[in-house]
Design a protein around this motif. Structure first.
Motif, PDB file in Angstrom:
ATOM      1  N   GLN A  53      22.482  55.940  99.544  1.00 10.88           N
ATOM      2  CA  GLN A  53      23.258  57.172  99.374  1.00 10.88           C
ATOM      3  C   GLN A  53      22.353  58.399  99.499  1.00 10.88           C
ATOM      4  O   GLN A  53      22.675  59.364 100.195  1.00 10.88           O
ATOM      5  CB  GLN A  53      23.936  57.153  97.982  1.00 10.88           C
ATOM      6  CG  GLN A  53      24.975  58.224  97.774  1.00 10.88           C
ATOM      7  CD  GLN A  53      26.164  58.089  98.716  1.00 10.88           C
ATOM      8  OE1 GLN A  53      26.773  57.028  98.813  1.00 10.88           O
ATOM      9  NE2 GLN A  53      26.480  59.144  99.442  1.00 10.88           N
ATOM     10  N   GLU A  54      21.193  58.343  98.834  1.00 10.99           N
ATOM     11  CA  GLU A  54      20.236  59.448  98.878  1.00 10.99           C
ATOM     12  C   GLU A  54      19.717  59.665 100.302  1.00 10.99           C
ATOM     13  O   GLU A  54      19.636  60.788 100.800  1.00 10.99           O
ATOM     14  CB  GLU A  54      19.077  59.163  97.909  1.00 10.99           C
ATOM     15  CG  GLU A  54      17.898  60.098  97.994  1.00 10.99           C
ATOM     16  CD  GLU A  54      18.169  61.534  97.572  1.00 10.99           C
ATOM     17  OE1 GLU A  54      17.388  62.408  97.984  1.00 10.99           O
ATOM     18  OE2 GLU A  54      19.151  61.803  96.847  1.00 10.99           O
ATOM     19  N   ALA A  80      29.142  62.399 112.857  1.00  5.24           N
ATOM     20  CA  ALA A  80      27.810  62.206 113.452  1.00  5.24           C
ATOM     21  C   ALA A  80      27.817  60.914 114.260  1.00  5.24           C
ATOM     22  O   ALA A  80      28.027  59.842 113.690  1.00  5.24           O
ATOM     23  CB  ALA A  80      26.754  62.138 112.344  1.00  5.24           C
ATOM     24  N   PRO A  81      27.607  60.986 115.581  1.00 11.73           N
ATOM     25  CA  PRO A  81      27.555  59.760 116.369  1.00 11.73           C
ATOM     26  C   PRO A  81      26.472  58.825 115.818  1.00 11.73           C
ATOM     27  O   PRO A  81      25.356  59.265 115.538  1.00 11.73           O
ATOM     28  CB  PRO A  81      27.178  60.245 117.780  1.00 11.73           C
ATOM     29  CG  PRO A  81      27.528  61.699 117.794  1.00 11.73           C
ATOM     30  CD  PRO A  81      27.379  62.193 116.394  1.00 11.73           C
ATOM     31  N   ILE A 131      21.939  62.962 107.157  1.00 13.82           N
ATOM     32  CA  ILE A 131      22.935  62.938 108.242  1.00 13.82           C
ATOM     33  C   ILE A 131      23.678  64.281 108.249  1.00 13.82           C
ATOM     34  O   ILE A 131      24.203  64.699 107.222  1.00 13.82           O
ATOM     35  CB  ILE A 131      23.917  61.757 108.064  1.00 13.82           C
ATOM     36  CG1 ILE A 131      23.146  60.420 108.092  1.00 13.82           C
ATOM     37  CG2 ILE A 131      25.003  61.785 109.131  1.00 13.82           C
ATOM     38  CD1 ILE A 131      23.992  59.195 107.761  1.00 13.82           C
ATOM     39  N   LYS A 132      23.692  64.932 109.388  1.00 11.46           N
ATOM     40  CA  LYS A 132      24.257  66.287 109.481  1.00 11.46           C
ATOM     41  C   LYS A 132      25.460  66.329 110.430  1.00 11.46           C
ATOM     42  O   LYS A 132      25.584  65.510 111.332  1.00 11.46           O
ATOM     43  CB  LYS A 132      23.173  67.279 109.959  1.00 11.46           C
ATOM     44  CG  LYS A 132      21.957  67.382 109.032  1.00 11.46           C
ATOM     45  CD  LYS A 132      22.297  68.034 107.731  1.00 11.46           C
ATOM     46  CE  LYS A 132      21.255  68.007 106.650  1.00 11.46           C
ATOM     47  NZ  LYS A 132      19.887  67.841 106.937  1.00 11.46           N
ATOM     48  N   GLN A 133      26.283  67.331 110.190  1.00 15.71           N
ATOM     49  CA  GLN A 133      27.516  67.530 110.955  1.00 15.71           C
ATOM     50  C   GLN A 133      27.265  67.486 112.464  1.00 15.71           C
ATOM     51  O   GLN A 133      26.432  68.234 112.985  1.00 15.71           O
ATOM     52  CB  GLN A 133      28.075  68.922 110.588  1.00 15.71           C
ATOM     53  CG  GLN A 133      29.535  69.124 110.902  1.00 15.71           C
ATOM     54  CD  GLN A 133      30.442  68.507 109.840  1.00 15.71           C
ATOM     55  OE1 GLN A 133      30.091  68.492 108.682  1.00 15.71           O
ATOM     56  NE2 GLN A 133      31.586  67.997 110.256  1.00 15.71           N
ATOM     57  N   ASN A 134      27.993  66.607 113.142  1.00 12.14           N
ATOM     58  CA  ASN A 134      27.973  66.529 114.618  1.00 12.14           C
ATOM     59  C   ASN A 134      26.599  66.255 115.228  1.00 12.14           C
ATOM     60  O   ASN A 134      26.403  66.482 116.424  1.00 12.14           O
ATOM     61  CB  ASN A 134      28.527  67.826 115.250  1.00 12.14           C
ATOM     62  CG  ASN A 134      29.937  68.107 114.790  1.00 12.14           C
ATOM     63  OD1 ASN A 134      30.749  67.192 114.684  1.00 12.14           O
ATOM     64  ND2 ASN A 134      30.237  69.364 114.472  1.00 12.14           N
ATOM     65  N   LEU A 185      26.173  54.214 104.975  1.00 12.71           N
ATOM     66  CA  LEU A 185      25.685  55.091 106.036  1.00 12.71           C
ATOM     67  C   LEU A 185      26.766  55.345 107.088  1.00 12.71           C
ATOM     68  O   LEU A 185      26.912  56.470 107.581  1.00 12.71           O
ATOM     69  CB  LEU A 185      24.438  54.479 106.699  1.00 12.71           C
ATOM     70  CG  LEU A 185      23.295  54.121 105.736  1.00 12.71           C
ATOM     71  CD1 LEU A 185      22.117  53.533 106.487  1.00 12.71           C
ATOM     72  CD2 LEU A 185      22.836  55.339 104.942  1.00 12.71           C
ATOM     73  N   VAL A 186      27.527  54.301 107.402  1.00  9.94           N
ATOM     74  CA  VAL A 186      28.607  54.438 108.385  1.00  9.94           C
ATOM     75  C   VAL A 186      29.647  55.437 107.879  1.00  9.94           C
ATOM     76  O   VAL A 186      30.117  56.321 108.613  1.00  9.94           O
ATOM     77  CB  VAL A 186      29.252  53.060 108.677  1.00  9.94           C
ATOM     78  CG1 VAL A 186      30.515  53.206 109.517  1.00  9.94           C
ATOM     79  CG2 VAL A 186      28.246  52.151 109.389  1.00  9.94           C
ATOM     80  N   LYS A 187      29.991  55.319 106.598  1.00  8.39           N
ATOM     81  CA  LYS A 187      30.977  56.208 105.979  1.00  8.39           C
ATOM     82  C   LYS A 187      30.511  57.673 106.034  1.00  8.39           C
ATOM     83  O   LYS A 187      31.273  58.583 106.364  1.00  8.39           O
ATOM     84  CB  LYS A 187      31.161  55.769 104.518  1.00  8.39           C
ATOM     85  CG  LYS A 187      32.529  56.085 103.940  1.00  8.39           C
ATOM     86  CD  LYS A 187      32.744  55.247 102.703  1.00  8.39           C
ATOM     87  CE  LYS A 187      33.381  56.051 101.598  1.00  8.39           C
ATOM     88  NZ  LYS A 187      33.433  55.304 100.348  1.00  8.39           N
TER      89      LYS A 187
END
Length: 424
Positions: free
Chosen positions: A186-187, A220-221, A192-195, A211-213
């Motif tokens: 989670q941390e 994010a692709p 992971i950033k937008q788009n 991570l997928v969620k």
């Protein structure tokens, strides 16, 4: 206050506190704002992971540089000297530049303290700010930024990178970002950033959904090792493949192969101009300090900063396979930080490995009584790492293997003592 040499800078950095009472990014953001937000002037790639983030950073920086880009690299820890932490085009920051950027950061820090006497910085925030100031000053095209610990709350997490990378997830720093592997995932998902695309390495199935969620939520692709791209050993070489290309690299241990694959995939997402041969050359030429560093060949002396369960398990698998091939013994000189999972790490050694415990003059490093009692009973202890190294070397035959591991500080101490080549 004005610094005049690197010793003053480093001494000052280490005199700063290591943690804030509250674990957020407000202090570093305020400082960077005072400095004109240098982190926004450079394209970045952000890398986290329990293991492999340092190696991946080096591979990726080498690829980007080979593509003709001015390439910054921010990594930790260092092996030979502090200046390794901040690099430009594979060159450590010069002493002169180090002093200059520290003075720039210090001026901003003092101004903020005048406005608010409660304002403070921890060591790592100061180092992060120095790196971003340097990369902006040198007009870097790209900077490869390695996370310190974790992700979401790490002081480097002030960037919107071109690509985010999560190399592996395992148990380490549980007291800070744990206690469970799910908490750690989670941390780490916080980078992971937008788009912005995210590349995943060898991530355990038990935390993959976290991570997928997060990637879905951020649009994010997501590109995943063993799913969107693969690496395997064939005919003594590493073969990388994805939907569009196949590449072949000189043999490295499998776990190193994962780091190579992740670096290559992230590099390809940047759409920089390198042909297949140039990509292969950039990877094959990459030297990673303190990771599977061969000090000498007969007897084989390997230095590796593995310092948690996952890294040690990977390392010992390679070393024991090599020993089996040679019909030889493994000797190991080991120290670790006392806050690590010592019992589990030491359980990874074979019964007939000859392990010698040692220590260093550093507050977090385990002294004799910090090792669990059954480890103290099982292995001898030598307080002077130089003597320990020499004792083990004297016992060895030419076909044997000596492994120096458990901490980058120990690897660094041996390398600085023995020089870059001479192990005599």
């Amino acid at each position: 206050m004005k610094f005049t040499n690197t010793e003053e800078v480093i001494h000052y950095l280490y005199s700063l506190p290591h943690v804030h009472p509250k674990n957020d990014l407000s202090f570093i953001k305020k400082l960077l704002q005072q400095l004109g937000n240098p982190q926004d002037q450079v394209k970045t790639i952000h890398i986290t992971g329990t293991n492999g983030k340092g190696s991946t950073s080096y591979y990726l920086a080498n690829l980007v540089k080979k593509a003709g880009q001015r390439t910054g690299l921010f990594v930790s820890p260092y092996v030979y000297r502090f200046n390794e932490r901040i690099q430009l085009n594979n060159q450590d920051i010069s002493d002169e530049d180090l002093v200059n950027v520290a003075n720039t950061v210090q001026a901003a820090y003092e101004k903020l303290k005048q406005e608010d006497e409660q304002f403070s910085l921890v060591t790592f925030e100061y180092e992060v700010a120095m790196a971003f100031v340097y990369f902006e000053q040198k007009q870097c095209d790209y900077a490869v930024i390695e996370v310190g610990i974790g992700g979401e709350h790490d002081k480097t997490n002030v960037i919107i990178p071109e690509v985010s990378i999560i190399t592996t997830i395992g148990l380490d720093h549980e007291k800070i970002i744990g206690p469970t592997i799910q908490d750690i995932a989670q941390e780490k998902s916080g980078i992971i950033k937008q788009n912005r695309p995210v590349v995943l390495g060898n991530v355990p199935d038990s935390v993959l959904s976290i991570l997928v969620k997060k990637a879905d939520k951020m649009h994010a692709p997501l590109l995943q090792l063993k799913h969107d791209f693969t690496i395997e050993t064939q005919n003594g070489r590493l073969k990388y493949s994805d939907a569009k290309r196949s590449l072949s690299f000189a043999y490295r241990p499998q776990v190193e192969g994962y780091d190579i694959a992740v670096a290559v995939k992230a590099f390809l997402l940047l759409k920089l101009n390198l042909n297949d041969q140039e990509i292969e050359d950039a990877i094959n030429q990459t030297q990673i300090p303190g990771r599977y560093h061969i000090l000498q060949k007969e007897p084989l002396i390997i230095l590796d900063g593995a310092h948690n369960i996952q890294a040690m398990s990977n390392l010992l698998e390679v070393v024991h396979a090599e020993a089996k091939k040679r019909h030889s013994h493994v000797y190991a000189l080991v120290t670790m930080m006392k806050d690590k999972d010592l019992e589990q790490v030491f359980s990874l050694f074979n019964k007939d490995d000859q392990v010698l415990l040692t220590t260093l003059d550093y507050p977090r490093v385990a002294k004799e009584n910090d090792f669990p009692i059954d480890i103290q009973r099982r292995y001898s202890y030598e307080g002077d790492y130089r003597q320990g190294f020499t004792k083990l070397k004297e016992k060895m035959d030419a076909s044997d293997i000596l492994l120096v591991t458990g901490s980058f500080y120990l690897v660094s101490a041996i390398l600085n003592w023995k020089g870059k080549g001479n192990a005599g």
